[in-house]
Design a protein around this motif. Structure first.
Motif, PDB file in Angstrom:
ATOM      1  N   GLY A 406      17.221  39.157  14.025  1.00  0.00           N
ATOM      2  CA  GLY A 406      18.094  38.007  13.776  1.00  0.00           C
ATOM      3  C   GLY A 406      17.708  36.780  14.586  1.00  0.00           C
ATOM      4  N   GLU A 407      17.361  37.024  15.844  1.00  0.00           N
ATOM      5  CA  GLU A 407      17.005  35.923  16.729  1.00  0.00           C
ATOM      6  C   GLU A 407      15.755  35.187  16.201  1.00  0.00           C
ATOM      7  N   ILE A 408      14.793  35.943  15.691  1.00  0.00           N
ATOM      8  CA  ILE A 408      13.553  35.325  15.181  1.00  0.00           C
ATOM      9  C   ILE A 408      13.837  34.614  13.849  1.00  0.00           C
ATOM     10  N   GLU A 409      14.661  35.228  13.028  1.00  0.00           N
ATOM     11  CA  GLU A 409      14.991  34.606  11.732  1.00  0.00           C
ATOM     12  C   GLU A 409      15.603  33.222  11.941  1.00  0.00           C
ATOM     13  N   GLU A 410      16.524  33.121  12.903  1.00  0.00           N
ATOM     14  CA  GLU A 410      17.169  31.817  13.167  1.00  0.00           C
ATOM     15  C   GLU A 410      16.135  30.765  13.545  1.00  0.00           C
ATOM     16  N   PRO A 416      10.390  23.199   9.699  1.00  0.00           N
ATOM     17  CA  PRO A 416      10.357  22.467   8.427  1.00  0.00           C
ATOM     18  C   PRO A 416       9.451  23.183   7.416  1.00  0.00           C
ATOM     19  N   GLY A 417       9.920  23.319   6.201  1.00  0.00           N
ATOM     20  CA  GLY A 417       9.100  23.967   5.179  1.00  0.00           C
ATOM     21  C   GLY A 417       9.442  25.436   4.990  1.00  0.00           C
ATOM     22  N   VAL A 418      10.289  26.004   5.894  1.00  0.00           N
ATOM     23  CA  VAL A 418      10.734  27.396   5.717  1.00  0.00           C
ATOM     24  C   VAL A 418      12.104  27.350   5.046  1.00  0.00           C
ATOM     25  N   ARG A 419      12.200  27.906   3.842  1.00  0.00           N
ATOM     26  CA  ARG A 419      13.462  27.837   3.102  1.00  0.00           C
ATOM     27  C   ARG A 419      14.313  29.075   3.392  1.00  0.00           C
ATOM     28  N   GLU A 420      13.675  30.255   3.369  1.00  0.00           N
ATOM     29  CA  GLU A 420      14.384  31.497   3.685  1.00  0.00           C
ATOM     30  C   GLU A 420      13.471  32.333   4.575  1.00  0.00           C
ATOM     31  N   ALA A 421      14.078  33.168   5.420  1.00  0.00           N
ATOM     32  CA  ALA A 421      13.255  33.983   6.323  1.00  0.00           C
ATOM     33  C   ALA A 421      13.909  35.332   6.571  1.00  0.00           C
ATOM     34  N   ALA A 422      13.083  36.356   6.631  1.00  0.00           N
ATOM     35  CA  ALA A 422      13.543  37.683   7.055  1.00  0.00           C
ATOM     36  C   ALA A 422      12.462  38.263   7.948  1.00  0.00           C
ATOM     37  N   VAL A 423      12.889  39.058   8.936  1.00  0.00           N
ATOM     38  CA  VAL A 423      11.923  39.653   9.858  1.00  0.00           C
ATOM     39  C   VAL A 423      12.087  41.167   9.857  1.00  0.00           C
ATOM     40  N   TRP A 438       8.794  37.474   6.625  1.00  0.00           N
ATOM     41  CA  TRP A 438       8.813  37.317   5.157  1.00  0.00           C
ATOM     42  C   TRP A 438       9.433  35.958   4.886  1.00  0.00           C
ATOM     43  N   LEU A 439       8.655  35.068   4.275  1.00  0.00           N
ATOM     44  CA  LEU A 439       9.149  33.698   4.125  1.00  0.00           C
ATOM     45  C   LEU A 439       9.186  33.262   2.671  1.00  0.00           C
ATOM     46  N   VAL A 440      10.189  32.468   2.356  1.00  0.00           N
ATOM     47  CA  VAL A 440      10.177  31.671   1.127  1.00  0.00           C
ATOM     48  C   VAL A 440       9.909  30.252   1.618  1.00  0.00           C
TER      49      VAL A 440
END
Ligand code: MCA
Ligand code: AMP
Length: 489
Positions: A406-410, A416-423, A438-440
């Motif tokens: 969670g900390e890294i996702e935030e 800029p340019g990262v729309r969605e993120a999961a780690v 994992w990035l959108v």
């Protein structure tokens, strides 16, 4: 009577022959010198407040922490590679009165506002009047000794408040399990801002009246030299370090001979792979002993020095530690069948007091007086614990460091340019697990290096993603929650 934490320091002025306590590279202190330097520093620390320690792998860090312990002032060890965001959180949360650091060390912005006390490790610099003074009286055993920060699945790291009682309990249980004595010389290269390197690795030898050789930085050659030439008898490491030794030991007979000579090789902080265990055993005839612990609980189980180091197991509960396995519905597993999986819960004098400023999180971590570890295990017929996994998929163990997804996702979402993120974490032969982002992204021009650099600067370098994967959309369930399992599969 409160337990004396470091008897050897109190006895040191009366020793006829100086006994080496600490060595970092070519600098070291014997017990009398450590009593003198840390004793003098202890008298400068403000009673009733916490102090931050800029915890580089150095003699200064060891002296600073010992001084705080002598003074009965809680020390907050800081990772010298902490990112800005992490550091600001830890300082805001723990509110230290000052920071202890080696002279000449450049401290980052968030620390500039704090008074700074330079740690002088030269015993001859202590004025005669101060040198002759008695060490402060021993504080009560429930007095906080250390506040160690540890990551959770979400949010910023939590401060684990460890009382002196827990340090004494865990180090004395390890004395029993490992037959650890004042004749032992420990070698390691662990960082000094976590339990493993600091409590076991620095305070352990000092409590026993033994000696620590710290390598500063891990290398197989450093380990070989310490064991072969400098009389080291014990080694502590995380599995990544044993993996690196296992990779070299076949082709390096001098390393194999040195490891074979050690009295005990101990691994912890994450699971040691059976493959690495077997490679080291084949080359040296020696098995690495595994022990299992946590920042909140200190050490829970270990293979004993006189026991069987069975690959994939972390041995038996230590003296004083209550351990049980509990199923999801709360049923306590009684069977020692090597098959019934439950969450490890522990209780005993080795446990922390609370998460600093987080009564909600503290309460949520306990079932009565049992602490829920989140680790899943089975017990073999002779009671040996075999860890089989972790309850939270959002906790990653990389190089022995616990990292919250969670900390890294935030922090990724700030870029800029990262729309969605999961780690997520995925298996890595060297690190155990590696951090995967994992990035959108907004467009394909996103610079991965810059994203990794952003995480390394805001958090800490070990939290940076090592792998990037791109998707058009993250898999989500009906509630909109990201399905991490689908990502990993
Ligand atoms: C690389 N680096 C970067 C970047 N990329 N720096 C900034 N930005 C970047 N983008 C730098 C790193 O800072 C580091 O610098 C170097 O490159 C290599 O980094 P890394 O790959 O992360 O290190 P490594 O060589 O893979 O480290 C492996 C390790 C380390 C030495 C095993 O992971 C380690 O020390 N682990 C120990 C963790 C531990 O003690 N855990 C205990 C907690 P430089 O080379 O200058 O450093 S668990 C615990 O306490 C419980 C109670 C328990 O059970 O023990
Ligand atoms: P930390 O919160 O950083 O103190 O890490 C504690 C966690 O490290 C535990 O909850 C376990 O998941 C893991 N751990 C520690 N030692 C071992 C070990 N010997 N084998 C497997 N996992 C371990």
């Amino acid at each position: 009577m409160p337990a004396v934490l470091f008897p050897a320091l109190r006895d040191a002025p009366h020793e006829a022959v100086p006994k080496p306590a600490l060595r970092f590279g070519d600098r070291g202190l014997d017990y009398a010198q450590l009593a003198r330097t840390a004793g003098a520093l202890a008298r400068e620390l403000p009673p009733g407040r916490r102090v931050a320690v800029w915890a580089t792998p150095s003699l200064e860090t060891a002296v600073a922490v010992v001084a705080a312990l002598l003074a009965g002032v809680a020390a907050v060890p800081l990772n010298p590679k902490s990112g800005e965001r992490e550091l600001a959180h830890i300082l805001g949360d723990s509110d230290p009165a000052l920071v202890l650091a080696a002279p000449g060390e450049t401290l980052p912005g968030p620390l500039a506002a704090l008074p700074r006390v330079a740690v002088d490790t030269d015993p001859d610099a202590v004025p005669e009047t101060a040198a002759g003074a008695r060490l402060p009286a021993e504080p009560d055993e429930e007095t906080p000794a250390l506040v160690v920060y540890t990551s959770g699945t979400t949010g910023p790291p939590k401060g684990v408040v460890l009382p002196r009682r827990a340090l004494v309990a865990t180090l004395d249980a390890l004395e029993d399990a490992w037959q650890w004595t004042d004749r032992d010389v420990l070698v390691h290269a662990l960082p000094l801002f976590h339990v493993h390197g600091l409590i076991l690795g620095v305070l352990g030898p000092l409590r026993r009246g033994g000696t620590l050789l710290h390598l500063g930085r891990f290398s197989a050659e450093g380990v070989r030299r310490a064991l072969e030439e400098d009389g080291a008898t014990l080694m502590f490491g995380v599995p990544t370090m044993y993996h690196r030794l296992a990779r070299e030991v076949d082709a390096d007979p001098a390393l194999a001979a040195a490891l074979a000579k050690a009295r005990l090789l101990v691994s912890g902080s994450a699971a040691l792979s059976v493959h690495d265990q077997e490679r080291i055993a084949a080359a040296t005839g020696r098995r690495v002993v595994e022990r299992y612990g946590m920042s909140e609980t200190l050490m829970n189980t270990s293979v004993r020095a006189d026991g069987e180091a069975r690959p994939g197991t972390v041995g038996l509960p230590l003296a004083g530690v209550g351990l049980r396995l509990v199923e999801d519905d709360g049923t306590v597993i009684e069977a020692l069948d090597g098959e019934s999986i439950g969450e490890i819960q522990v209780r005993g004098p080795n446990l922390f007091t609370e998460y600093l400023n987080r009564p909600d999180a503290t309460a949520g971590a306990f079932d009565g007086d049992w602490f829920r570890t989140g680790d899943m295990a089975v017990r073999e017929p002779d009671g040996y614990v075999r860890i089989v996994g972790r309850r939270a998929t959002d906790l990653i163990k990389s190089g022995g460091y616990k990292i919250g997804a969670g900390e890294i996702e935030e922090v990724l979402l700030e870029f800029p340019g990262v729309r969605e993120a999961a780690v997520t974490g995925e298996p890595d032969p060297d690190l155990g697990e590696r951090v995967v982002a994992w990035l959108v992204r907004e467009d394909a021009a996103l610079d991965e290096e810059a994203v990794a650099e952003h995480v390394a600067r805001r958090l800490a370098p070990h939290k940076r993603p090592r792998v990037f994967r791109y998707l058009d959309a993250l898999p989500r369930n009906d509630m909109g929650k990201i399905m991490k399992r689908a990502l990993r599969d």
